[in-house]
Design a protein around this motif. Structure first.
Motif, PDB file in Angstrom:
ATOM      1  N   LYS A  65     -35.264  95.038  51.665  1.00  0.00           N
ATOM      2  CA  LYS A  65     -34.806  93.829  52.951  1.00  0.00           C
ATOM      3  C   LYS A  65     -34.172  92.410  53.229  1.00  0.00           C
ATOM      4  N   TYR A  66     -33.635  91.810  53.500  1.00  0.00           N
ATOM      5  CA  TYR A  66     -33.276  90.157  53.018  1.00  0.00           C
ATOM      6  C   TYR A  66     -33.209  90.220  54.738  1.00  0.00           C
ATOM      7  N   SER A  67     -33.654  88.148  54.779  1.00  0.00           N
ATOM      8  CA  SER A  67     -32.599  87.961  56.140  1.00  0.00           C
ATOM      9  C   SER A  67     -32.071  86.447  55.589  1.00  0.00           C
ATOM     10  N   LYS A  68     -31.498  86.334  56.235  1.00  0.00           N
ATOM     11  CA  LYS A  68     -30.461  85.075  55.522  1.00  0.00           C
ATOM     12  C   LYS A  68     -31.015  83.565  56.080  1.00  0.00           C
ATOM     13  N   ASN A  69     -31.114  82.403  55.205  1.00  0.00           N
ATOM     14  CA  ASN A  69     -31.335  81.065  55.669  1.00  0.00           C
ATOM     15  C   ASN A  69     -30.203  80.546  55.175  1.00  0.00           C
ATOM     16  N   GLU A  70     -29.608  80.266  56.433  1.00  0.00           N
ATOM     17  CA  GLU A  70     -28.418  79.246  55.797  1.00  0.00           C
ATOM     18  C   GLU A  70     -27.959  78.051  55.876  1.00  0.00           C
ATOM     19  N   ASN A  71     -27.031  77.585  55.275  1.00  0.00           N
ATOM     20  CA  ASN A  71     -27.567  75.768  54.470  1.00  0.00           C
ATOM     21  C   ASN A  71     -28.664  75.440  54.497  1.00  0.00           C
ATOM     22  N   ALA A  72     -29.020  76.079  53.648  1.00  0.00           N
ATOM     23  CA  ALA A  72     -30.054  75.736  52.695  1.00  0.00           C
ATOM     24  C   ALA A  72     -30.623  74.147  52.237  1.00  0.00           C
ATOM     25  N   THR A  73     -31.599  73.411  52.650  1.00  0.00           N
ATOM     26  CA  THR A  73     -31.884  72.086  51.872  1.00  0.00           C
ATOM     27  C   THR A  73     -32.981  72.645  50.801  1.00  0.00           C
ATOM     28  N   LYS A  74     -33.163  71.116  50.550  1.00  0.00           N
ATOM     29  CA  LYS A  74     -34.097  71.188  49.070  1.00  0.00           C
ATOM     30  C   LYS A  74     -35.618  71.853  49.442  1.00  0.00           C
ATOM     31  N   ASP A  75     -35.747  70.888  51.304  1.00  0.00           N
ATOM     32  CA  ASP A  75     -37.113  71.427  51.920  1.00  0.00           C
ATOM     33  C   ASP A  75     -37.234  73.269  51.707  1.00  0.00           C
ATOM     34  N   THR A  76     -36.119  73.434  52.205  1.00  0.00           N
ATOM     35  CA  THR A  76     -36.065  75.278  52.981  1.00  0.00           C
ATOM     36  C   THR A  76     -35.605  76.082  51.381  1.00  0.00           C
ATOM     37  N   TYR A  77     -34.939  75.984  50.120  1.00  0.00           N
ATOM     38  CA  TYR A  77     -35.412  76.074  48.842  1.00  0.00           C
ATOM     39  C   TYR A  77     -36.453  76.174  48.258  1.00  0.00           C
ATOM     40  N   ALA A  78     -37.155  74.971  48.300  1.00  0.00           N
ATOM     41  CA  ALA A  78     -38.709  74.668  48.035  1.00  0.00           C
ATOM     42  C   ALA A  78     -39.513  76.168  48.770  1.00  0.00           C
ATOM     43  N   SER A  79     -39.582  75.571  49.737  1.00  0.00           N
ATOM     44  CA  SER A  79     -40.168  77.262  50.541  1.00  0.00           C
ATOM     45  C   SER A  79     -40.310  78.652  50.328  1.00  0.00           C
ATOM     46  N   ASN A  80     -39.066  78.983  49.651  1.00  0.00           N
ATOM     47  CA  ASN A  80     -38.512  79.509  49.332  1.00  0.00           C
ATOM     48  C   ASN A  80     -38.533  80.400  48.008  1.00  0.00           C
ATOM     49  N   GLY A  81     -39.347  79.376  47.594  1.00  0.00           N
ATOM     50  CA  GLY A  81     -39.626  79.786  45.835  1.00  0.00           C
ATOM     51  C   GLY A  81     -39.262  79.330  44.914  1.00  0.00           C
ATOM     52  N   GLY A  82     -37.995  78.345  45.293  1.00  0.00           N
ATOM     53  CA  GLY A  82     -37.061  77.393  44.448  1.00  0.00           C
ATOM     54  C   GLY A  82     -37.917  76.092  43.700  1.00  0.00           C
ATOM     55  N   LYS A  83     -37.463  76.309  42.562  1.00  0.00           N
ATOM     56  CA  LYS A  83     -38.454  75.238  41.806  1.00  0.00           C
ATOM     57  C   LYS A  83     -37.516  74.622  40.560  1.00  0.00           C
ATOM     58  N   GLY A  84     -37.764  73.119  40.629  1.00  0.00           N
ATOM     59  CA  GLY A  84     -36.691  72.291  39.806  1.00  0.00           C
ATOM     60  C   GLY A  84     -36.336  72.227  40.475  1.00  0.00           C
ATOM     61  N   ASN A  85     -35.397  70.838  40.184  1.00  0.00           N
ATOM     62  CA  ASN A  85     -33.981  70.012  40.823  1.00  0.00           C
ATOM     63  C   ASN A  85     -33.131  71.082  41.204  1.00  0.00           C
ATOM     64  N   PHE A  86     -32.945  70.409  43.056  1.00  0.00           N
ATOM     65  CA  PHE A  86     -32.436  71.488  43.534  1.00  0.00           C
ATOM     66  C   PHE A  86     -30.626  70.274  43.964  1.00  0.00           C
ATOM     67  N   GLN A  87     -30.906  69.174  43.422  1.00  0.00           N
ATOM     68  CA  GLN A  87     -29.516  69.085  42.894  1.00  0.00           C
ATOM     69  C   GLN A  87     -29.198  69.727  41.991  1.00  0.00           C
ATOM     70  N   LYS A  88     -29.240  69.738  40.917  1.00  0.00           N
ATOM     71  CA  LYS A  88     -28.546  70.403  39.595  1.00  0.00           C
ATOM     72  C   LYS A  88     -28.554  71.791  40.068  1.00  0.00           C
ATOM     73  N   ILE A  89     -29.462  72.093  40.552  1.00  0.00           N
ATOM     74  CA  ILE A  89     -29.120  74.255  41.267  1.00  0.00           C
ATOM     75  C   ILE A  89     -27.693  74.392  41.813  1.00  0.00           C
ATOM     76  N   LYS A  90     -27.602  73.437  42.882  1.00  0.00           N
ATOM     77  CA  LYS A  90     -26.533  72.689  43.851  1.00  0.00           C
ATOM     78  C   LYS A  90     -24.828  72.731  42.850  1.00  0.00           C
ATOM     79  N   ARG A  91     -25.746  71.768  41.478  1.00  0.00           N
ATOM     80  CA  ARG A  91     -24.350  71.403  40.789  1.00  0.00           C
ATOM     81  C   ARG A  91     -23.622  73.219  39.628  1.00  0.00           C
TER      82      ARG A  91
END
Length: 193
Positions: A65-91
């Protein structure tokens, strides 16, 4: 009598209504597909965010089961376990939206490579397939190119599906923002008589 009325800002944003919905995900032809509670597709593809955690189920066996976080920012990406350069991930996500033929395995491996400090295990060389090698190189080149950032930031929305079970993958995906369509209206003057 003077009555002052402050503007009333009522927002029925999708993100507010989405946060309490529950989603499930499964692997569909190697894509992590996400469906809503009523079975409709919410995302045709998404990427697993942490290779150490459990992937969604096999085709037709939606799990977790998942909840959805829309309009993820650099901060919400990091707080959900995201690593690396967020702008590169967006690209990379943007590149996939613009190139739907991009092989999903190439995209997932490159995501792990970018977000995991260039871990060599995901710097895959597709020795038997020159087309996959070309796709990988084109994707990596685009991930390093900042010239499209204004377009990406203004036209794309990133969203994260956060797993309620901490042993399962969080998922990340994106979509292009819907641009309101313009309607042409023609006016003509007519005398009331």
């Amino acid at each position: 009598m003077l009555i002052s009325m402050a503007p009333l800002n009522v927002s029925a944003s999708a993100s507010a209504s989405e946060t309490d919905k529950t989603y499930q995900a499964y692997d569909a032809s190697q894509h992590r597909k996400v469906i809503s509670e009523n079975g409709t597709t919410d995302s045709e593809w998404s990427l697993c965010m942490d290779h150490h955690k459990q992937s969604p189920g096999k085709p037709g066996e939606a799990t977790g089961k998942y909840s959805k976080n829309e309009n993820a920012t650099k901060d919400t990406y990091a707080s959900n376990g995201g690593k690396g350069n967020f702008q590169k991930i967006k690209r990379m996500l943007f590149y996939k939206l613009k190139h739907p033929e991009l092989n999903y395995t190439v995209l997932q491996n490159e995501y792990y490579y970018q977000q995991d400090n260039k871990t060599k295990i995901y710097d895959t060389h597709y020795s038997q397939d020159s087309e996959l090698n070309k796709q990988k190189q084109d994707l990596r080149t685009f991930a390093e190119d900042s010239s499209h950032d204004d377009e990406i930031n203004s036209t794309m929305e990133v969203f994260i599906y956060k797993s309620i079970n901490s042993k399962m993958q969080n998922l990340i995906s994106a979509k292009l923002k819907e641009v309101p369509t313009s309607t042409k209206v023609k006016f003509s003057k007519k005398a009331l008589t």
